[in-house]
Design a protein around this motif. Sequence first.
Motif, PDB file in Angstrom:
ATOM      1  N   ASP A   1       2.524  -5.627  -6.358  1.00  0.00           N
ATOM      2  CA  ASP A   1       3.028  -5.762  -5.006  1.00  0.00           C
ATOM      3  C   ASP A   1       2.665  -7.187  -4.572  1.00  0.00           C
ATOM      4  O   ASP A   1       1.492  -7.552  -4.558  1.00  0.00           O
ATOM      5  CB  ASP A   1       2.327  -4.692  -4.144  1.00  0.00           C
ATOM      6  N   GLU A   2       3.673  -7.976  -4.255  1.00  0.00           N
ATOM      7  CA  GLU A   2       3.462  -9.389  -3.893  1.00  0.00           C
ATOM      8  C   GLU A   2       2.403  -9.558  -2.810  1.00  0.00           C
ATOM      9  O   GLU A   2       1.652 -10.528  -2.786  1.00  0.00           O
ATOM     10  CB  GLU A   2       4.782  -9.996  -3.365  1.00  0.00           C
ATOM     11  N   ARG A   3       2.352  -8.581  -1.903  1.00  0.00           N
ATOM     12  CA  ARG A   3       1.457  -8.701  -0.741  1.00  0.00           C
ATOM     13  C   ARG A   3      -0.007  -8.712  -1.169  1.00  0.00           C
ATOM     14  O   ARG A   3      -0.848  -9.315  -0.519  1.00  0.00           O
ATOM     15  CB  ARG A   3       1.735  -7.547   0.240  1.00  0.00           C
ATOM     16  N   ILE A   4      -0.300  -8.040  -2.264  1.00  0.00           N
ATOM     17  CA  ILE A   4      -1.685  -8.016  -2.762  1.00  0.00           C
ATOM     18  C   ILE A   4      -2.141  -9.439  -3.074  1.00  0.00           C
ATOM     19  O   ILE A   4      -3.256  -9.848  -2.729  1.00  0.00           O
ATOM     20  CB  ILE A   4      -1.799  -7.181  -4.057  1.00  0.00           C
ATOM     21  N   TYR A   5      -1.254 -10.198  -3.705  1.00  0.00           N
ATOM     22  CA  TYR A   5      -1.641 -11.546  -4.147  1.00  0.00           C
ATOM     23  C   TYR A   5      -1.772 -12.493  -2.958  1.00  0.00           C
ATOM     24  O   TYR A   5      -2.628 -13.379  -2.950  1.00  0.00           O
ATOM     25  CB  TYR A   5      -0.670 -12.038  -5.228  1.00  0.00           C
ATOM     26  N   ALA A   6      -0.952 -12.259  -1.932  1.00  0.00           N
ATOM     27  CA  ALA A   6      -1.076 -13.074  -0.708  1.00  0.00           C
ATOM     28  C   ALA A   6      -2.421 -12.805  -0.039  1.00  0.00           C
ATOM     29  O   ALA A   6      -3.113 -13.739   0.411  1.00  0.00           O
ATOM     30  CB  ALA A   6       0.071 -12.752   0.249  1.00  0.00           C
ATOM     31  N   LEU A   7      -2.811 -11.540  -0.001  1.00  0.00           N
ATOM     32  CA  LEU A   7      -4.106 -11.188   0.604  1.00  0.00           C
ATOM     33  C   LEU A   7      -5.254 -11.728  -0.246  1.00  0.00           C
ATOM     34  O   LEU A   7      -6.230 -12.287   0.281  1.00  0.00           O
ATOM     35  CB  LEU A   7      -4.241  -9.664   0.744  1.00  0.00           C
TER      36      LEU A   7
ATOM     37  N   ARG B   1      -5.429  -0.318   3.801  1.00  0.00           N
ATOM     38  CA  ARG B   1      -4.434   0.194   2.849  1.00  0.00           C
ATOM     39  C   ARG B   1      -3.094  -0.414   3.224  1.00  0.00           C
ATOM     40  O   ARG B   1      -2.857  -0.735   4.406  1.00  0.00           O
ATOM     41  CB  ARG B   1      -4.377   1.720   2.854  1.00  0.00           C
ATOM     42  N   LEU B   2      -2.261  -0.600   2.225  1.00  0.00           N
ATOM     43  CA  LEU B   2      -0.949  -1.177   2.479  1.00  0.00           C
ATOM     44  C   LEU B   2       0.046  -0.059   2.743  1.00  0.00           C
ATOM     45  O   LEU B   2       0.033   0.971   2.066  1.00  0.00           O
ATOM     46  CB  LEU B   2      -0.495  -2.017   1.282  1.00  0.00           C
ATOM     47  N   THR B   3       0.888  -0.262   3.738  1.00  0.00           N
ATOM     48  CA  THR B   3       1.946   0.700   4.027  1.00  0.00           C
ATOM     49  C   THR B   3       3.271  -0.056   3.943  1.00  0.00           C
ATOM     50  O   THR B   3       3.288  -1.279   3.797  1.00  0.00           O
ATOM     51  CB  THR B   3       1.797   1.286   5.450  1.00  0.00           C
TER      52      THR B   3
ATOM     53  N   GLY C   1       3.152  -2.667   6.688  1.00  0.00           N
ATOM     54  CA  GLY C   1       2.124  -3.714   6.693  1.00  0.00           C
ATOM     55  C   GLY C   1       0.802  -3.161   6.188  1.00  0.00           C
ATOM     56  O   GLY C   1       0.740  -2.616   5.102  1.00  0.00           O
ATOM     57  N   PHE C   2      -0.245  -3.250   7.040  1.00  0.00           N
ATOM     58  CA  PHE C   2      -1.521  -2.692   6.608  1.00  0.00           C
ATOM     59  C   PHE C   2      -2.129  -1.828   7.707  1.00  0.00           C
ATOM     60  O   PHE C   2      -1.856  -2.023   8.891  1.00  0.00           O
ATOM     61  CB  PHE C   2      -2.508  -3.808   6.222  1.00  0.00           C
ATOM     62  N   GLN C   3      -2.944  -0.887   7.275  1.00  0.00           N
ATOM     63  CA  GLN C   3      -3.737  -0.086   8.216  1.00  0.00           C
ATOM     64  C   GLN C   3      -5.204  -0.310   7.912  1.00  0.00           C
ATOM     65  O   GLN C   3      -5.594  -0.492   6.752  1.00  0.00           O
ATOM     66  CB  GLN C   3      -3.390   1.399   8.073  1.00  0.00           C
ATOM     67  N   LEU C   4      -6.006  -0.285   8.956  1.00  0.00           N
ATOM     68  CA  LEU C   4      -7.434  -0.546   8.815  1.00  0.00           C
ATOM     69  C   LEU C   4      -8.157   0.781   8.603  1.00  0.00           C
ATOM     70  O   LEU C   4      -8.061   1.676   9.431  1.00  0.00           O
ATOM     71  CB  LEU C   4      -7.915  -1.201  10.112  1.00  0.00           C
TER      72      LEU C   4
ATOM     73  N   LEU D   1      -0.256 -10.401   6.992  1.00  0.00           N
ATOM     74  CA  LEU D   1       0.546  -9.176   6.857  1.00  0.00           C
ATOM     75  C   LEU D   1       0.535  -8.464   8.217  1.00  0.00           C
ATOM     76  O   LEU D   1      -0.498  -8.426   8.858  1.00  0.00           O
ATOM     77  CB  LEU D   1      -0.185  -8.295   5.820  1.00  0.00           C
ATOM     78  N   PRO D   2       1.683  -7.891   8.653  1.00  0.00           N
ATOM     79  CA  PRO D   2       1.672  -7.231   9.963  1.00  0.00           C
ATOM     80  C   PRO D   2       0.727  -6.022   9.997  1.00  0.00           C
ATOM     81  O   PRO D   2       0.595  -5.304   8.996  1.00  0.00           O
ATOM     82  CB  PRO D   2       3.120  -6.786  10.171  1.00  0.00           C
ATOM     83  N   PHE D   3       0.077  -5.830  11.126  1.00  0.00           N
ATOM     84  CA  PHE D   3      -0.758  -4.654  11.331  1.00  0.00           C
ATOM     85  C   PHE D   3       0.162  -3.483  11.626  1.00  0.00           C
ATOM     86  O   PHE D   3       1.033  -3.572  12.485  1.00  0.00           O
ATOM     87  CB  PHE D   3      -1.727  -4.895  12.496  1.00  0.00           C
TER      88      PHE D   3
END
Length: 319
Positions: A73-79, A175-177, A180-183, A198-200
């Motif tokens: 998931d591309e977003r993992i690498y951005a984080l 966690r990624l949804t 975006g992400f949830q805390l 990433l959007p909350f």
Amino acid sequence: MHLKDSIQKAAQYIREGKVVAFPTETVYGLGANALDPFAVAKIFELKERPSFDPLIVHIAALSELDALIAEKDERIYALAEKFWPGPLTLVLPKSKLVPDLVTSGMATVGIRMPAHPVALELIAAAQCPLAAPSANKFGRISPTTAAHVRKQLPEVDYILDGGKTTVGIESTIIRLTYKGFQLLRSGVITQEEIASILPFDSSGVMEKSLAPGMLKSHYSPRKRMLIADEKLLETTDLSHAGLISFTGKHTAPFKRVIEVSERNDLRDYAVNLFAAMHSLEDDPEIDLIIAEAVAETGIGKAIMDRLKKAEYDWRRMGL
Ligand code: AMP
Ligand code: MG
């Protein structure tokens, strides 16, 4: 023994399927080979941790990630680019390689790359990811020094001493949804900082099943501990009480006062909170621990989360 040799010895223990306590920037971890269920079982046993509470897997290089997760998931690498190595745990769909014991049977695994040179060297030398919860008995105060580990877990195979930890409280967990992400747990990396990448995702309340270890009571000292409030300070005999002080106010009637930050910086509160709790817990002249509250914004949210969990059982018993 030199630190380099100690790291090699600890890595050898890990390769033999043993359990080793080691420093990370957050708190000391109790680590074992994450891919060896027998080694992981020893962590649960030593900590007296219930098996429904999953462990975080620690890696030393981004290249170790792919084998542990089910989907890229591309977003993992951005984080990862922004926050790793560092105190951010990502909960991601797991691969078959990760034993069910690590994740308490869930289809997801929590992963992070710690920002502590000793932790990184240990993982690299052990040549396997390390499953590691905090190195304390379940529900008790987290350790920020090797001495804190020795106090609660004298029977652990090896304790790698890397000095006092520099962040002091556990990692932020997200966690990624789809949105975006949830805390799942707050930490010194704040929701606002993550939202720059990433959007909350504010949809959906946090369900207990998403972060099963998130109990109301945790980090709990053996002595009565309460968050300061006006009623408590007015109505309680404070002659045997210890104060964990942030602003430096209300010092007068206490037996002992531990200042967690001279410069009023919440990062210092995080760094020194657990050490202050340990010190007051160990002080025979203290029978009540009182901690100053802070505003629940930014890092204050993570500090109040730890304080509320620490006082939970004591507060229920009444003032
Ligand atoms: P720690 O207390 O630092 O050992 O972190 C462990 C906590 O991370 C657990 O109590 C869970 O709440 C959370 N966690 C670990 N793995 C997962 C997962 N796969 N899904 C949700 N939460 C997780
Ligand atoms: Mg813990």
